[in-house]
Design a protein around this motif. Structure first.
Motif, PDB file in Angstrom:
ATOM      1  N   LYS A  93       0.800  -1.222   0.000  1.00  0.00           N
ATOM      2  CA  LYS A  93       0.000   0.000   0.000  1.00  0.00           C
ATOM      3  C   LYS A  93       0.839   1.281   0.000  1.00  0.00           C
ATOM      4  N   MET A  94       2.168   1.142  -0.064  1.00  0.00           N
ATOM      5  CA  MET A  94       3.031   2.313   0.005  1.00  0.00           C
ATOM      6  C   MET A  94       4.185   2.178  -0.990  1.00  0.00           C
ATOM      7  N   ARG A  95       4.445   3.232  -1.732  1.00  0.00           N
ATOM      8  CA  ARG A  95       5.579   3.238  -2.646  1.00  0.00           C
ATOM      9  C   ARG A  95       6.882   3.303  -1.848  1.00  0.00           C
ATOM     10  N   PRO A  96       7.964   2.750  -2.387  1.00  0.00           N
ATOM     11  CA  PRO A  96       9.252   2.863  -1.685  1.00  0.00           C
ATOM     12  C   PRO A  96       9.787   4.284  -1.713  1.00  0.00           C
ATOM     13  N   HIS A  97      10.452   4.656  -0.648  1.00  0.00           N
ATOM     14  CA  HIS A  97      11.116   5.953  -0.530  1.00  0.00           C
ATOM     15  C   HIS A  97      12.552   5.693  -0.096  1.00  0.00           C
ATOM     16  N   ASP A  98      13.333   5.162  -1.018  1.00  0.00           N
ATOM     17  CA  ASP A  98      14.724   4.808  -0.694  1.00  0.00           C
ATOM     18  C   ASP A  98      15.530   6.069  -0.403  1.00  0.00           C
ATOM     19  N   TYR A  99      16.135   6.108   0.745  1.00  0.00           N
ATOM     20  CA  TYR A  99      16.981   7.237   1.119  1.00  0.00           C
ATOM     21  C   TYR A  99      18.439   6.818   1.219  1.00  0.00           C
ATOM     22  N   MET A 100      18.703   5.523   1.289  1.00  0.00           N
ATOM     23  CA  MET A 100      20.077   5.052   1.470  1.00  0.00           C
ATOM     24  C   MET A 100      20.904   5.171   0.190  1.00  0.00           C
ATOM     25  N   THR A 101      20.419   4.607  -0.892  1.00  0.00           N
ATOM     26  CA  THR A 101      21.162   4.622  -2.145  1.00  0.00           C
ATOM     27  C   THR A 101      21.395   6.041  -2.662  1.00  0.00           C
TER      28      THR A 101
END
Length: 125
Positions: A93-101
């Motif tokens: 139900k939630m899109r990814p919000h990658d902050y690491m890469t």
């Protein structure tokens, strides 16, 4: 900047023995600090009243791998790591919000510069 390819630097560190090991660890911690600050800035903060990933980005200990190289882990501590997984990879139900890469990609040059500065200072170059 390629620190691994610098044979002169590697030779000097090997000659220094234990002091060389400490210098390598110090350089890794300096570069890890640069990355942790960028991660803290990029992570999304919720409006809920609980522990936030932004406040729990930590540096791990310097570790050796199987091939003799060293690395340091940078990321959320155990209190919020499980929640951070959902941020990075998303849910049904939630899109990814990658902050690491993106943090690593945007600060790669600064990470290597921090390592180089510590190494040059320690080696007297």
């Amino acid at each position: 900047m390629d620190l691994l390819g610098s044979k002169q630097m590697q030779r000097k560190l090997a000659e220094m023995g234990q002091k060389g090991n400490r210098l390598q660890n110090k350089a890794l911690r300096a570069s890890g600090q640069v990355l942790s600050e960028e991660m803290s800035e990029r992570v999304k903060r919720s409006n809920k009243d609980h522990a936030h990933t932004e406040d729990h980005i930590v540096l791990g200990r310097v570790k050796k791998d199987d091939f003799g190289g060293k690395h340091i882990e940078v990321g959320p501590d155990k209190e919020v790591a499980w929640r951070s997984y959902f941020l990075v990879y998303g849910t049904s139900k939630m899109r990814p919000h990658d902050y690491m890469t993106p943090s690593y990609q945007s600060k790669t040059d600064e990470i290597y510069e921090a390592q180089a500065a510590v190494m040059k200072k320690g080696l007297g170059l």
